[in-house]
Scaffold this active site. Structure first.
Site, PDB file in Angstrom:
ATOM      1  N   HIS A 235       0.856  -1.195   0.000  1.00  0.00           N
ATOM      2  CA  HIS A 235       0.000   0.000   0.000  1.00  0.00           C
ATOM      3  C   HIS A 235       0.886   1.237   0.000  1.00  0.00           C
ATOM      4  O   HIS A 235       1.844   1.310   0.773  1.00  0.00           O
ATOM      5  CB  HIS A 235      -0.889  -0.013   1.244  1.00  0.00           C
ATOM      6  CG  HIS A 235      -2.024   0.959   1.168  1.00  0.00           C
ATOM      7  ND1 HIS A 235      -1.833   2.323   1.210  1.00  0.00           N
ATOM      8  CD2 HIS A 235      -3.359   0.777   1.043  1.00  0.00           C
ATOM      9  CE1 HIS A 235      -3.021   2.929   1.122  1.00  0.00           C
ATOM     10  NE2 HIS A 235      -3.952   2.019   1.019  1.00  0.00           N
TER      11      HIS A 235
ATOM     12  N   ARG B  66      -6.078  10.103  -0.751  1.00  0.00           N
ATOM     13  CA  ARG B  66      -5.781  10.531  -2.124  1.00  0.00           C
ATOM     14  C   ARG B  66      -7.054  10.605  -2.954  1.00  0.00           C
ATOM     15  O   ARG B  66      -7.204  11.484  -3.793  1.00  0.00           O
ATOM     16  CB  ARG B  66      -4.769   9.578  -2.758  1.00  0.00           C
ATOM     17  CG  ARG B  66      -3.349   9.812  -2.264  1.00  0.00           C
ATOM     18  CD  ARG B  66      -2.407   8.725  -2.731  1.00  0.00           C
ATOM     19  NE  ARG B  66      -2.698   7.454  -2.066  1.00  0.00           N
ATOM     20  CZ  ARG B  66      -2.794   6.271  -2.677  1.00  0.00           C
ATOM     21  NH1 ARG B  66      -2.594   6.182  -3.972  1.00  0.00           N
ATOM     22  NH2 ARG B  66      -3.068   5.183  -1.991  1.00  0.00           N
TER      23      ARG B  66
END
Lengths: 252, 659
Positions: free
Chosen positions: B257, B273
């Site tokens: 990740h 994000r």
């Protein structure tokens, strides 16, 4: 295990910490509970998760404790840290003195050392308070979902954030006296389902569950629950609100 | 020897296991769930950002449907997934999210009217339609063409897990907590349950069942730096491997990740994000657009993680006593947004970093996050190699994710696969093959073997320390079987892991505490984990191409000509120190979406010889059916509905459907 980071000046020499841990193994009842000291060098950003694992790896492999997520979201690692209920995984040793006293959460069944059986109690409470949306008919899986006001969804989530860690019970005066008290965790769940329009239960139904001294009327408003909830749930207002609603219900 | 009977034994009390258990229970089957921890503490609770389902309610999700979700998933997988399974999944995901809504998950909802969101670093006004007010909304996530990720702030997994767990309590499903399955009861052909150890007192007993389902999650703890919970040690997959006949697939496909906080490895959601957060380097420069002009920060996780590591190697990392990191900047989202939609991120930043993410950047670096590989199953969740054995969720390789999973597709997979596999289990129990025919002699043999295994370790007076070997394994995996791989380092990793496996036969326990002994538990798990680690490392060494999360510096191109196939690892001989690998080809001639460019990342794949012909076939079918509705076209390309239980076959309603 890589230590954690916190932005601030590091002391020139690491502190030598002493963790004083309450030990007891139910498999050897002939050995009475005792406090045992473990010395350990503090590292940068050290949490109790890191410290306890370090002790287990290098000093006493038999030490029992529970961690799962180590990120403060699963509720496994609540214990008494210097006498106060807290999540050990996100307790930074830098916020403690050089001597840290650890004990298992009171009230719950002891598994050994710092490990207690919160899961069993929480399941029992869920069954007792029926903490679910009762399904009267099967869900139509193909249709659009029922609408909900965005603010209401957020308000439900606010109460849904409980992680069943047991800190509220450990901090509760009533729970020390009444072993069947549902505690703030139980009352908060009732508040959560009461708020949810998908739950068809009425206040009369909720009164049957919490309208007595083991429920909302057992609370003495000492509010240790509110002070020690690691998720900062609004327990004070929720319990007060529920008590008013249930008092009205009891008057009928 | 205590023997506990049920129709169905589910190993694992996370979302996948509980949902499968519910499905079987609702079909009248007696189900017992085993869980290492109270089920609400399972790692499913750590899923933050959301669950993908193509509801198309939010303005930025307009036009979304199963077809788009399917294509995003296949591209995300770098064509490594099973496209039939991806179809089942995309079709059932909207049903799963709606079922959960009815069961009480407080999904965030569409608020009609104008609102300002951050898109590509800039504020953008989005007008949400009045018709969608109060329906489930969605946020943006990596590798998706639409805003498709349904969410509950950043506690999505928590809300889902609590809801499903409460439903399983309502259904009266017993969960035997703090119990670990340590061996499957089998005769080489049929699985009859498991030998189980009580972690509170160390006692063994036998659970006998018509059907056994492994839903024990991933194996992130093979790595030193991981977002995974400490219980994610892969033991469910390991006991399947131990049978010698059940293959684990694509174990080398491990996801990293992009945004784990540095250096602790605790996850901060992709939702950061998705909601407009940016990645910055040592100079404060937003570097992702330089590498990925199309998707920028929201390319798939494998691509973003690789770009981040490359940027650090290029000297743009931020120096720190424990290594280098980059920055995640969510300050531009504003304190109000963070307080409402990213509050776990806020808490984690406060407690573990001592910062306020509304004002300061978060130090991040990629960390191990997800296991795409696992117990190989068919589309119904039946494991290969043993009848009566099933698997679902992260423990399985159903093969929805191929070589890279999209964010938001894993919690979705847990419930969707649980719905499908739980029905298949109930079906199996209703057939003659589902009758229980186990002999007590077989149960006793399996029990005694497990007993001897534990006694052997407990009484062993060797010189090796399990905790230290475990750390060596984890360090090896992170350093040499990580984001960027190379044949030379993989070789040294395999050698090191084999050495550790040999040394693990010479353990010496320091404690002999009666009852639960954490040291014994750890020592027993160590060997299982080393075998899994060898499946990962050996598979990675053999796969001489780069695909999705498996990136080989010495073989940087995706090679469909030679490697459009799934790795199958078995461990036929317990004395050996390596698994046996076999491969099954993915059938290009049946693909609805033949291999091509993903829309992000490198564009240099070596083509499969049949791709062009299949693409021409697909184009011809589409041309022939021009004007037909999308379901007809889809059905001509890759029919899948027959694989679903009847109640999951219906079309999903969406706003604006023709009446």
């Amino acid at each position: 295990m890589i230590p954690l980071l916190r932005h601030s000046a590091r002391p020139s020499r690491p502190r030598r910490l002493t963790l004083q841990i309450l030990r007891y193994n139910p498999a050897t009842p002939e050995i009475a509970p005792y406090l045992q000291d473990f010395a350990i060098d503090e590292s940068d950003g050290m949490t109790l998760f890191i410290a306890l694992n370090e002790i287990r790896a290098s000093q006493d492999p038999s030490l029992q404790f529970d961690f799962v997520c180590r990120a403060g979201i699963c509720g496994s690692c609540a214990m008494l840290v210097d006498g106060r209920p807290a999540l050990a995984c996100r307790t930074l040793t830098r916020d403690c003195g050089p001597r840290i006293v650890l004990a298992p959460l009171p009230f719950f069944e002891l598994i050994g050392d710092l490990s207690v059986n919160t899961g069993k109690w929480m399941r029992g409470t869920a069954e007792r308070l029926q903490t679910w949306i009762a399904q009267t008919q099967p869900v139509d899986l193909d249709a659009l979902e029922a609408r909900m006001e965005p603010a209401l969804a957020e308000a439900i989530y606010e109460l849904d954030r409980c992680i069943e860690c047991g800190c509220c019970i450990a901090a509760c005066g009533t729970a020390q006296m009444r072993e069947d008290f549902v505690g703030a965790v139980g009352l908060n769940k009732i508040a959560r389902f009461r708020l949810d329009p998908r739950d068809t239960r009425s206040d009369a139904d909720f009164y049957e569950l919490i309208g007595d001294d083991n429920g909302v009327f057992g609370c003495m408003s000492l509010l240790g629950c509110h002070d020690f909830c690691p998720k900062q749930l609004p327990l004070q207002t929720q319990i007060a609100f529920l008590r008013r609603k249930m008092a009205v219900e009891g008057w009928r | 020897m205590e023997i506990i009977h049920s129709d169905v034994l589910v190993i694992g009390g996370g979302l996948a296991g509980l949902r499968a258990a519910l499905a079987a229970r609702k079909r009248g089957r007696e189900v017992i769930v085993l869980s290492l921890v109270p089920p609400k503490r399972s790692h499913s609770a750590a899923a933050q950002g959301g669950m993908q389902a193509s509801l198309a309610n939010a303005a930025r999700g307009a036009g979304d449907n199963e077809d788009v979700h399917f294509e995003d998933t296949v591209r995300g997988s770098d064509w490594g997934c099973d496209q039939e399974v991806a179809r089942l999944f995309a079709h059932v995901a909207p049903k799963a999210v709606r079922e959960l809504a009815a069961w009480g998950v407080p999904w965030n909802r569409v608020e009609a009217g104008a609102r300002t969101a951050i898109v590509d670093g800039k504020p953008v006004v989005i007008e949400e339609p009045a018709a969608a007010h109060g329906l489930i909304t969605a946020r943006d996530f990596g590798g998706t063409r639409q805003w498709r990720t349904c969410y509950v702030a950043d506690g999505t997994g928590h809300a889902m897990l609590y809801t499903v767990s409460d439903q399983s309590i309502a259904a009266g499903i017993p969960v035997h907590e703090r119990r670990e399955a340590v061996a499957l009861i089998h005769d080489g052909e049929r699985c009859h349950g498991a030998i189980v150890r009580d972690l509170t007192n160390g006692r063994l007993c036998a659970y006998v069942a018509r059907a056994t389902c492994i839903a024990s999650g991933g194996f992130g703890r093979l790595y030193q730096v991981t977002t995974n919970a400490v219980i994610n040690e892969g033991i469910g997959a390991a006991i399947a491997l131990d049978t010698g006949v059940v293959p684990l697939a694509n174990m080398e496909a491990v996801q990293f990740h992009p945004t784990a906080i540095f250096p602790a490895g605790i996850l901060v959601t992709e939702g950061c994000r998705g909601d407009g957060g940016l990645l910055r380097d040592v100079d404060g420069h937003r570097f992702m657009p330089d590498y990925e002009p199309e998707k920028k920060e929201l390319a798939s996780r494998d691509v973003v993680s690789r770009r981040m590591e490359a940027h650090i190697r290029a000297g743009k990392g931020v120096a720190h006593p424990y290594g280098e990191h980059l920055w995640l900047d969510i300050t531009l989202l504003g304190a109000a947004h963070i307080e409402r939609k990213l509050r776990e991120v806020k808490e984690i930043s406060q407690y573990f970093l001592g910062i306020d993410p509304a004002k300061q950047w978060i130090p991040v670096r990629p960390a191990q996050h997800y296991s795409m590989g696992g117990i190989r199953t068919d589309a119904h969740g039946a494991a290969r190699g043993l009848k009566g054995l099933f698997a679902c969720g992260e423990a399985a390789c159903w093969d929805l994710h191929g070589f890279n999973r999209l964010g938001g597709n894993s919690v979705a997979e847990t419930v969707v696969s649980g719905m499908i596999v739980g029905e298949a289990i109930a079906d199996f129990c209703a057939t003659p093959a589902g009758e229980l025919t186990v002999s007590t002699a077989l149960i006793r043999r399996c029990f005694e073997r497990a007993q001897a295994e534990f006694a052997g370790i407990a009484e062993s007076r060797g010189k090796e320390n399990a905790a230290l070997l475990l750390r060596e394994m984890q360090a090896t995996m992170t350093a040499r079987v990580g984001i960027v791989r190379h044949g030379d380092t993989l070789h040294t990793a395999v050698d090191a892991l084999q050495g550790l496996l040999r040394r693990s036969l010479d353990l010496g326990l320091r404690s002999s505490r009666p009852g639960a002994n954490p040291e014994l538990t750890q020592a027993w798990r160590l060997r299982k984990m080393l075998k899994l680690a060898l499946c990962v490392a050996w598979g990675a060494l053999q796969r001489t191409e780069s695909r999705g999360a498996h990136y080989r510096e010495d073989f940087p191109r995706r090679n469909d000509a030679d490697w459009l196939k799934r790795t199958l690892a078995t461990w036929p001989d317990p004395e050996l120190t390596l698994p046996a690998l076999a491969y099954e080809a993915l059938d290009v001639t049946r693909m609805e979406l033949p291999p091509g460019w993903r829309g992000y990342g490198a564009r240099d794949a070596i083509e499969h010889p049949l791709t062009t012909a299949r693409q021409a076939e697909v184009d011809a079918i589409r041309a022939r059916l021009a004007g037909a509705d999308r379901h007809t076209v889809q059905d001509a390309l890759l029919p899948f509905r027959d694989l679903l239980p009847p109640h999951l076959r219906g079309a999903n309603a969406r706003l604006g459907d023709p009446a």
